[in-house]
Design a protein around this motif. Structure first.
Motif, PDB file in Angstrom:
ATOM      1  N   LYS A  76       1.962 -30.433  -9.648  1.00 19.72           N
ATOM      2  CA  LYS A  76       2.709 -31.434 -10.265  1.00 19.72           C
ATOM      3  C   LYS A  76       3.303 -30.873 -11.835  1.00 19.72           C
ATOM      4  O   LYS A  76       4.601 -30.916 -11.910  1.00 19.72           O
ATOM      5  CB  LYS A  76       2.040 -33.083 -10.645  1.00 19.72           C
ATOM      6  N   PRO A  77       2.505 -30.472 -12.493  1.00 21.96           N
ATOM      7  CA  PRO A  77       3.090 -29.928 -13.833  1.00 21.96           C
ATOM      8  C   PRO A  77       3.669 -28.656 -13.483  1.00 21.96           C
ATOM      9  O   PRO A  77       4.491 -28.660 -14.061  1.00 21.96           O
ATOM     10  CB  PRO A  77       1.802 -29.321 -14.488  1.00 21.96           C
ATOM     11  N   GLY A  78       3.440 -27.869 -12.581  1.00 24.76           N
ATOM     12  CA  GLY A  78       4.229 -26.666 -12.052  1.00 24.76           C
ATOM     13  C   GLY A  78       5.553 -26.973 -11.819  1.00 24.76           C
ATOM     14  O   GLY A  78       6.642 -26.367 -12.178  1.00 24.76           O
ATOM     15  N   HIS A  79       5.814 -27.919 -10.922  1.00 24.57           N
ATOM     16  CA  HIS A  79       7.011 -28.359 -10.220  1.00 24.57           C
ATOM     17  C   HIS A  79       7.815 -29.450 -11.280  1.00 24.57           C
ATOM     18  O   HIS A  79       9.183 -29.140 -11.293  1.00 24.57           O
ATOM     19  CB  HIS A  79       6.788 -29.393  -9.110  1.00 24.57           C
ATOM     20  N   TYR A  80       7.200 -29.969 -12.190  1.00 26.01           N
ATOM     21  CA  TYR A  80       7.963 -30.574 -13.443  1.00 26.01           C
ATOM     22  C   TYR A  80       8.465 -29.684 -14.407  1.00 26.01           C
ATOM     23  O   TYR A  80       9.641 -29.985 -14.927  1.00 26.01           O
ATOM     24  CB  TYR A  80       6.818 -31.357 -14.100  1.00 26.01           C
TER      25      TYR A  80
END
Length: 74
Positions: A21-25
């Motif tokens: 999630k943080p990577g995609h964000y």
């Protein structure tokens, strides 16, 4: 099971990490805006040079077309 179903289930299983999630964000918008920047290098002024005012010429590029398409269509 069809091939697409197995591929999607494998994709769903592999995207359950804590970094996902943080990577995609952070990375998905970076990829999107870098593509817009690359498209901005190709001017579209030659197509509409007679119909537009001179103050709009810096904004007439294919990146603007993608942003307008994304904003109004998606």
């Amino acid at each position: 099971m069809r091939k697409i179903d197995s591929l999607l289930s494998e994709y769903g299983e592999s995207h359950q990490t804590t970094f996902n999630k943080p990577g995609h964000y952070m990375c998905v918008p970076a990829i999107f805006f870098s593509l817009i920047d690359l498209l901005a290098c190709n001017s579209a002024c030659g197509l509409l040079v007679d119909q537009t005012p001179t103050w709009m010429e810096p904004f007439l590029h294919f990146g603007t077309v993608v942003i307008i398409w994304y904003y109004f269509i998606i």
